[in-house]
Design a protein around this motif. Structure first.
Motif, PDB file in Angstrom:
ATOM      1  N   VAL A 417       0.843  -1.202   0.000  1.00 11.03           N
ATOM      2  CA  VAL A 417       0.000   0.000   0.000  1.00 11.03           C
ATOM      3  C   VAL A 417       0.878   1.251   0.000  1.00 11.03           C
ATOM      4  CG1 VAL A 417      -1.627   1.342   1.398  1.00 11.03           C
ATOM      5  CG2 VAL A 417      -1.959  -1.122   1.108  1.00 11.03           C
ATOM      6  N   ASP A 418       0.584   2.196  -0.915  1.00  2.00           N
ATOM      7  CA  ASP A 418       1.390   3.414  -1.025  1.00  2.00           C
ATOM      8  C   ASP A 418       0.572   4.634  -0.594  1.00  2.00           C
ATOM      9  OD1 ASP A 418      -0.369   3.801  -3.094  1.00  2.00           O
ATOM     10  OD2 ASP A 418       1.101   3.441  -4.678  1.00  2.00           O
ATOM     11  N   ASP A 419       1.147   5.821  -0.818  1.00  2.00           N
ATOM     12  CA  ASP A 419       0.498   7.065  -0.381  1.00  2.00           C
ATOM     13  C   ASP A 419      -0.863   7.261  -1.041  1.00  2.00           C
ATOM     14  OD1 ASP A 419       2.614   7.617   1.243  1.00  2.00           O
ATOM     15  OD2 ASP A 419       3.561   9.071  -0.100  1.00  2.00           O
ATOM     16  N   LYS A 420      -0.937   7.017  -2.331  1.00  2.00           N
ATOM     17  CA  LYS A 420      -2.193   7.225  -3.051  1.00  2.00           C
ATOM     18  C   LYS A 420      -3.294   6.327  -2.504  1.00  2.00           C
ATOM     19  CE  LYS A 420      -4.238   6.963  -7.667  1.00  2.00           C
ATOM     20  NZ  LYS A 420      -4.008   6.617  -9.105  1.00  2.00           N
ATOM     21  N   ALA A 421      -2.958   5.071  -2.268  1.00  2.00           N
ATOM     22  CA  ALA A 421      -3.948   4.129  -1.744  1.00  2.00           C
ATOM     23  C   ALA A 421      -4.337   4.474  -0.315  1.00  2.00           C
ATOM     24  CB  ALA A 421      -3.397   2.709  -1.818  1.00  2.00           C
ATOM     25  N   ALA A 422      -3.355   4.913   0.480  1.00  2.00           N
ATOM     26  CA  ALA A 422      -3.632   5.236   1.881  1.00  2.00           C
ATOM     27  C   ALA A 422      -4.639   6.369   2.009  1.00  2.00           C
ATOM     28  CB  ALA A 422      -2.339   5.589   2.600  1.00  2.00           C
ATOM     29  N   LEU A 423      -4.638   7.304   1.064  1.00  2.00           N
ATOM     30  CA  LEU A 423      -5.576   8.423   1.116  1.00  2.00           C
ATOM     31  C   LEU A 423      -7.024   7.957   0.952  1.00  2.00           C
ATOM     32  CD1 LEU A 423      -3.588  11.093  -0.914  1.00  2.00           C
ATOM     33  CD2 LEU A 423      -4.028  11.066   1.555  1.00  2.00           C
ATOM     34  N   ASP A 424      -7.222   6.796   0.332  1.00  2.00           N
ATOM     35  CA  ASP A 424      -8.578   6.262   0.203  1.00  2.00           C
ATOM     36  C   ASP A 424      -9.187   5.915   1.558  1.00  2.00           C
ATOM     37  OD1 ASP A 424      -8.745   6.419  -2.574  1.00  2.00           O
ATOM     38  OD2 ASP A 424      -7.830   4.439  -2.868  1.00  2.00           O
ATOM     39  N   LEU A 425      -8.341   5.758   2.574  1.00  2.00           N
ATOM     40  CA  LEU A 425      -8.827   5.426   3.911  1.00  2.00           C
ATOM     41  C   LEU A 425      -9.692   6.535   4.491  1.00  2.00           C
ATOM     42  CD1 LEU A 425      -5.546   3.871   5.362  1.00  2.00           C
ATOM     43  CD2 LEU A 425      -7.575   2.631   4.584  1.00  2.00           C
ATOM     44  N   LEU A 426      -9.556   7.753   3.976  1.00  2.89           N
ATOM     45  CA  LEU A 426     -10.363   8.873   4.454  1.00  2.89           C
ATOM     46  C   LEU A 426     -11.847   8.660   4.179  1.00  2.89           C
ATOM     47  CD1 LEU A 426      -8.124  11.856   3.284  1.00  2.89           C
ATOM     48  CD2 LEU A 426      -8.482  11.094   5.641  1.00  2.89           C
ATOM     49  N   ASN A 427     -12.169   7.816   3.203  1.00  2.00           N
ATOM     50  CA  ASN A 427     -13.561   7.633   2.780  1.00  2.00           C
ATOM     51  C   ASN A 427     -14.208   6.375   3.346  1.00  2.00           C
ATOM     52  OD1 ASN A 427     -13.461   9.975   1.105  1.00  2.00           O
ATOM     53  ND2 ASN A 427     -12.348   8.783  -0.431  1.00  2.00           N
ATOM     54  N   PHE A 428     -13.533   5.729   4.291  1.00  2.00           N
ATOM     55  CA  PHE A 428     -14.124   4.550   4.927  1.00  2.00           C
ATOM     56  C   PHE A 428     -15.110   5.021   5.998  1.00  2.00           C
ATOM     57  CE2 PHE A 428     -11.059   2.545   2.501  1.00  2.00           C
ATOM     58  CZ  PHE A 428     -10.977   1.170   2.712  1.00  2.00           C
ATOM     59  N   PRO A 429     -16.383   4.664   5.908  1.00  2.00           N
ATOM     60  CA  PRO A 429     -17.404   5.272   6.769  1.00  2.00           C
ATOM     61  C   PRO A 429     -17.292   4.954   8.253  1.00  2.00           C
ATOM     62  CG  PRO A 429     -18.339   3.442   5.511  1.00  2.00           C
ATOM     63  CD  PRO A 429     -16.970   3.699   4.957  1.00  2.00           C
ATOM     64  N   ALA A 430     -16.837   3.748   8.618  1.00  2.00           N
ATOM     65  CA  ALA A 430     -16.844   3.349  10.027  1.00  2.00           C
ATOM     66  C   ALA A 430     -15.467   3.018  10.573  1.00  2.00           C
ATOM     67  CB  ALA A 430     -17.773   2.138  10.212  1.00  2.00           C
ATOM     68  N   LEU A 431     -14.416   3.218   9.783  1.00  2.00           N
ATOM     69  CA  LEU A 431     -13.076   2.783  10.171  1.00  2.00           C
ATOM     70  C   LEU A 431     -12.564   3.546  11.396  1.00  2.00           C
ATOM     71  CD1 LEU A 431     -10.897   0.793   9.224  1.00  2.00           C
ATOM     72  CD2 LEU A 431      -9.863   2.672   7.923  1.00  2.00           C
ATOM     73  N   LYS A 432     -12.098   2.780  12.389  1.00  2.00           N
ATOM     74  CA  LYS A 432     -11.572   3.367  13.626  1.00  2.00           C
ATOM     75  C   LYS A 432     -10.071   3.141  13.789  1.00  2.00           C
ATOM     76  CE  LYS A 432     -15.928   2.706  16.152  1.00  2.00           C
ATOM     77  NZ  LYS A 432     -16.576   2.029  17.314  1.00  2.00           N
ATOM     78  N   THR A 433      -9.582   1.974  13.328  1.00  2.00           N
ATOM     79  CA  THR A 433      -8.169   1.623  13.519  1.00  2.00           C
ATOM     80  C   THR A 433      -7.608   1.020  12.241  1.00  2.00           C
ATOM     81  OG1 THR A 433      -8.601   1.131  15.852  1.00  2.00           O
ATOM     82  CG2 THR A 433      -6.540   0.316  14.919  1.00  2.00           C
ATOM     83  N   VAL A 434      -6.419   1.470  11.840  1.00  2.00           N
ATOM     84  CA  VAL A 434      -5.754   0.904  10.674  1.00  2.00           C
ATOM     85  C   VAL A 434      -4.272   0.723  10.992  1.00  2.00           C
ATOM     86  CG1 VAL A 434      -5.324   3.169   9.612  1.00  2.00           C
ATOM     87  CG2 VAL A 434      -5.369   1.112   8.182  1.00  2.00           C
TER      88      VAL A 434
END
Length: 466
Positions: A417-434
């Motif tokens: 996983v790189d920087d571009k993919a990591a930014l997609d984490l902003l759009n996860f509706p319920a994500l608390k821990t990664v």
């Protein structure tokens, strides 16, 4: 059946596949009508019989072909998979072949009578195969055993769980819970928790859902979201159950209110409530309905047992661990790799598709899953925890996981996983821990994620495996 990834098929064709449930009704009618017309023709009751049979068989053949093709495109979407789907497709193909052969042999029969037995055999085979195809299709839609779910009770009699004596019966467990199971649990259960709210246990009722309001507040009906929803007027957008579902009766609502006002005590006995003025007559009117609610609960219990057995067989076949998720409140399951992990790729993951909504936790550590496989994981709508350490994931498919409404923990350690993919984490509706330890994510992007989503706990450690 050949395996397809959804992105291998043009979107237009995937849309065509969605018409399969609509077009399949045409060949069903035409194939049956052709058999009836043949009986009438054989009796000599039908004028211009040959011409009519040619039209019927031709129309049946064409519509069957269209239905089979649409069904194949629906399968290619990746939304359906497994042994039941394979059998359904095979039965549909047999139906189509039998109908085309019936048409061909009928045309030959018009020139040579010796082809009549072959024509008739194909026509009968087509009808039989069509009936079997329809049964399998219904099992895919409604669940395997849909037609026979009450059969055990016809053989053995009423459900075996005998009710307690009235003196021992509890208001919540024996009266309110069965009502909620019958009228609310179809949308608010472990497999389908609409609004992230479940009615399958008292703790879940108390906790509430995504609205942030408690479903039940002891002693206060005005703050109890469940009660407030069921008393809304018909047609209100927030009324529960929604339009089209059977609502709670006035007596059921009255008992719910009384129980809440009495402190929502799970130990409150029916015998105590019956002595409490007007509510006693409410209890009296509800008691006859308990047998019906118990029967529905017994059917649900039977289905759960059948599901457990099916998952055991599948786990053995795929050489993985499938067991009840002890960290979840509902009847959901854990999927995990054995150690050392067996080969487990996207193609094998497809076999889990018919059961995608029963998993709440998945540990796919060191498996062969890649970003294409994340599409199939996105069908696991009840998934809360997902471990993908040391897989082939590079992040290009993380966008699929944004569809998971309940995903709270995601471990991506030791992936690409790189920087571009990591930014997609902003759009996860319920994500608390990664977990991002050992990935190609830069410290700058990690800090940016923490800034723009401060509630997201980003951990630069390997994290748990199970």
């Amino acid at each position: 059946m050949p395996a397809f990834r959804p992105d291998d098929v043009p979107v237009f064709l995937l849309m065509v596949g969605r018409f399969h449930p609509l077009v399949l009704h045409f060949p069903i009618v035409l194939v049956v009508l052709a058999l009836v017309a043949e009986l009438v023709r054989w009796k000599g009751w039908l004028k211009q019989a040959d011409a009519i049979m040619v039209v019927l068989l031709s129309a049946a053949a064409v519509t069957t072909l269209i239905s089979v093709m649409a069904g194949f495109l629906l399968f290619a979407s990746g939304e359906y998979a497994g042994l039941l789907m394979d059998r359904h497709f095979l039965a549909g193909a047999i139906t189509g072949a039998a109908v085309f052969l019936a048409l061909g042999f009928f045309l030959l029969f018009r020139k040579n009578p010796r082809f009549y037995p072959l024509y008739l055999a194909c026509l009968i085979t087509g009808n039989a195969a069509m009936a079997w195809t329809g049964h399998l299709g219904g099992s895919i839609t409604h669940g395997e055993g849909y037609l026979t779910e009450y059969l055990p009770f016809l053989v053995k009699g009423s459900p075996s769980d005998a009710p307690r004596s009235e003196e021992e019966m509890l208001v919540f467990e024996d009266m309110i819970a069965p009502v909620l199971d019958a009228k609310c649990a179809s949308c608010h259960n472990a497999e389908r928790a609409k609004g992230r709210f479940r009615t399958t246990s008292l703790n879940e009722l108390m906790a509430g859902g995504e609205s942030g309001k408690s479903g039940i507040v002891a002693g206060d009906t005005s703050q109890s979201e469940v009660y407030q929803r069921v008393i809304l007027p018909p047609g209100h957008s927030d009324r529960m159950p929604p339009e089209g579902k059977t609502p709670m009766t006035a007596d059921e609502i009255a008992l719910l209110a009384h129980w809440i006002q009495k402190g929502a005590d799970p130990a409150l006995r029916i015998a105590e409530v019956r002595q409490d003025g007007a509510i006693g007559s409410v209890v009296e009117s509800l008691l006859p309905d308990l047998a019906r609610y118990r029967r529905k609960a017994a059917v649900a219990k039977l289905r759960a047992e059948e599901l457990r057995k099916e998952l055991e067989v599948l786990a053995t076949k795929l050489d993985v661990i499938v067991e009840p998720d002890t960290m979840a409140d509902g009847d959901t399951y854990l999927l995990a790799m054995k150690f050392p992990p067996a080969p487990f790729t996207n193609d094998q993951f497809r076999e889990l598709a018919p059961y995608s909504d029963v998993f709440s936790r998945a540990s796919l550590v060191s498996s062969g899953i890649d970003d294409a496989g994340l599409y199939y994981i996105s069908r696991m709508t009840n998934l809360r925890i997902l471990y993908l350490q040391k897989t082939k994931v590079d992040g290009s498919g993380l966008i699929h996981l944004q569809k998971l409404p309940n995903l709270e923990v995601l471990n991506l350690s030791f992936t690409k996983v790189d920087d571009k993919a990591a930014l997609d984490l902003l759009n996860f509706p319920a994500l608390k821990t990664v977990y991002l330890h050992g990935t190609n994510t830069s410290p700058e992007v990690v800090e940016a994620l923490r800034k723009y989503k401060p509630r997201l706990d980003i951990r630069m450690e390997e994290g748990p495996y199970l």
